[in-house]
Design an enzyme around this catalytic site. Sequence first.
Site, PDB file in Angstrom:
ATOM      1  CB  CYS A  34      -0.976  -0.034   1.171  1.00  0.00           C
ATOM      2  SG  CYS A  34      -2.106   1.373   1.254  1.00  0.00           S
TER       3      CYS A  34
ATOM      4  CG  ASP B 275      -6.758  -1.331  -4.828  1.00  0.00           C
ATOM      5  OD1 ASP B 275      -7.308  -0.375  -4.229  1.00  0.00           O
ATOM      6  OD2 ASP B 275      -5.604  -1.710  -4.562  1.00  0.00           O
TER       7      ASP B 275
ATOM      8  CG  HIS C   8      -5.922  -1.215  -1.103  1.00  0.00           C
ATOM      9  ND1 HIS C   8      -5.063  -0.823  -2.093  1.00  0.00           N
ATOM     10  CD2 HIS C   8      -5.395  -0.772   0.053  1.00  0.00           C
ATOM     11  CE1 HIS C   8      -4.058  -0.160  -1.559  1.00  0.00           C
ATOM     12  NE2 HIS C   8      -4.226  -0.117  -0.259  1.00  0.00           N
TER      13      HIS C   8
END
Length: 193
Positions: A86, A144, A176
Site C-alpha cells: 500500500c 481495488d 486493496h
Amino acid sequence: IHDVWGLYDPYHRAAERLARAGFVALALDLYSRGEVPGTPADMPAVMRFLHRLPDRRVLSDIAAAVAWLGSRPEVAGRKIGLTGFCMGGKYACLAAARCAGLSAVVSWYGLLHADAIDESNPEHAKDALADLAIPLLALFGAEDAFIPLAEVEELRAKAASRGLPLETVVYTGAGHAFANESRAESFRPEAAA
C-alpha cells in the site's frame, strides 16, 4: 515497508517468512519518529497524514536501511531487494527509481499517485518509474477501490513503450490489501500466495 497503519503483525510475519526462506530481512519502521496516521474511522485525517509524510525523508530512510543492510557481513556481496505494501508499495516504487543499492523491488498494491504534487510529495510513483533501471514486480487487485485499473493500464503502457523492467500482475477477485491476513474483509489467500 509497511502500510499506512505502521509496522504491525502482518509485516513482522512477512519479514519472518523471508528470513525462514534464507534471506536477511529487515522490517523498516517509517514511523519511528513518533508520527501516527490516525484511525480507520477518520480516513480524511489518514489521507492528510499520508500527504504530509515527506517522500524525501522516507526515501532517505530507505536508502539508509539499504546501505546498512549492504554493510552487514551476512549480506555483503549479495543483492538487496525491497518489498512494500500500500503506502509502502508506493515507496517501494519510488525507491526502485530513486535509491541506489537495490537489485529488485516488489510493490503490493502500491499507491501510484498522490492527491497533489508539492514540496512533501514532489512526484507520483508512476512518473518516477520512467527512470526505472532495476526489475520491479507490481501486484494489484482488480477490485481495488484505491488504485483504478486505468492507472495500472497506464503504468503498463508506459513501461512497454519505454522498455522498462516492469511486470504488473492483476488478481481477479482481489481488492486493496489482499495480502494482509489481519484484515479478514480484504484478505484473499490465493492472490496473497
